[in-house]
Design a protein around this motif. Sequence first.
Motif, short mmCIF file in Angstrom:
data_model
loop_
_atom_site.label_atom_id
_atom_site.label_comp_id
_atom_site.label_asym_id
_atom_site.label_seq_id
_atom_site.Cartn_x
_atom_site.Cartn_y
_atom_site.Cartn_z
N ARG A 104 0.84 -1.21 0.00
CA ARG A 104 0.00 0.00 0.00
C ARG A 104 0.87 1.26 0.00
NH1 ARG A 104 -4.08 -1.35 -2.27
NH2 ARG A 104 -5.68 -2.61 -1.31
N TRP A 117 -6.70 3.61 3.11
CA TRP A 117 -6.06 2.60 3.95
C TRP A 117 -5.24 3.25 5.04
CZ3 TRP A 117 -0.68 2.15 4.47
CH2 TRP A 117 0.06 2.96 3.61
N LEU A 170 -3.25 -3.91 8.46
CA LEU A 170 -3.71 -3.03 7.38
C LEU A 170 -5.22 -2.85 7.51
CD1 LEU A 170 -3.46 -1.54 4.63
CD2 LEU A 170 -3.61 -3.77 3.52
N GLU A 172 -8.50 -1.11 5.62
CA GLU A 172 -8.92 -0.54 4.33
C GLU A 172 -10.39 -0.16 4.39
OE1 GLU A 172 -6.03 -3.32 1.52
OE2 GLU A 172 -8.20 -3.44 1.29
#
Length: 371
Positions: A104, A117, A170, A172
């Motif tokens: 990302r 994100w 992570l 998102e």
Amino acid sequence: MALTLGIVGGGQLARMMIAPAVELGVDVRVLAEEPGMSAALAATATGDYRDLETVRAFAREVDVVTFDHEHVPQAVLRALVDEGVTVHPGPDALQFAQDKLAMRARLAELGAPQPEWAAVADASDLQAFLDENGGRAVVKTPRGGYDGKGVRVVSSPEEVADWFGDGPLLAEELVDFARELAQQVARRPSGELAVYPVVETVQRGGVCAEVIAPAPERTARLAEVAADIGAAIAEGLGVTGMLAVELFETTDERLLVNELAMRPHNSGHWGQDGAVTGQFEQHVRAVLDLPLGDPAPRQPWAVMVNILGGPETDTLESRLPAALAAHPAAKVHTYGKAPRPGRKVGHVNATGDDLDAVVYEARAAASFFAD
Ligand code: ADP
């Protein structure tokens, strides 16, 4: 003397590189995790791909090292490269297929379109992300996920409490997508690119079920935009071999990058029978730095339907004759794997000029292997 390609990982992707390699006069050696794996048709060593000594000994026997999966640790890859082993894709590129947070961050630098994100280190970071993104988010473990494992849709940090404590996760935005697509690009070390048509991937239960190639165009310039994204990522990350860029097509007609694979990918199996040069041959050519083949479709439509394992007692072989007899135009590929429920054990490709007929053909042939 023939070149020898070394493939780390003994799964079906390695297996399907063997036939085109043989046709090109390339010898193949496989480093399989255990005996009797899918790719054990080629000369096979068995060992742990996380162990430098094992991979180093394997690499000595081959001209180029490539992969059937992305799990070889960076430390092992970098040690090989430092010792002069030719590794494609190399560790600098592969890190972005190994770690979704690194991906990302790098895609943001390249300006590739992505979902919102953030790296979230703890529950309060995730709560802040949820507050900014309508109260729901997709949380992913940066490493080791596949087929939807390591992905959860959450509306509170408690739902991933068991994942915290092992480095940042992570988060998102939950993308409102109309469908999922995949863009494949091959790139050889000397820079040549071959860009495949963007395809539609249909997922069921987090697993790819079907692929339609090319993706039916719902918006003008879809193919062009997807191809540009794929080529920019292949070049920007210095990928060598096959790259698959998984994309979301949003309900408001944007394309957003979901994740990357740097190896042949399930979204490209159609090309074995539907493209002038399928992804397995293309990967072999690319990692050996041979001129790339034409990625163009041979027919207006190709459809791939995965065969998922049924009861363990049943065998694909026993059903094969009836499927072949009923659908002589369909191409059945099996992986030599014991069928366990939900496990990908094969796929069927069909091609033609009428999409409905091609979908029917592929599904009907695959249905012979369903429960
Ligand atoms: P894996 O590495 O397990 O394949 P992915 O990151 O591709 O995991 O996610 C698996 C599936 O979860 C995707 O194919 C998609 O259907 C869904 N998904 C992933 N990320 C998002 C997102 N940000 N918004 C909506 N759905 C998502």
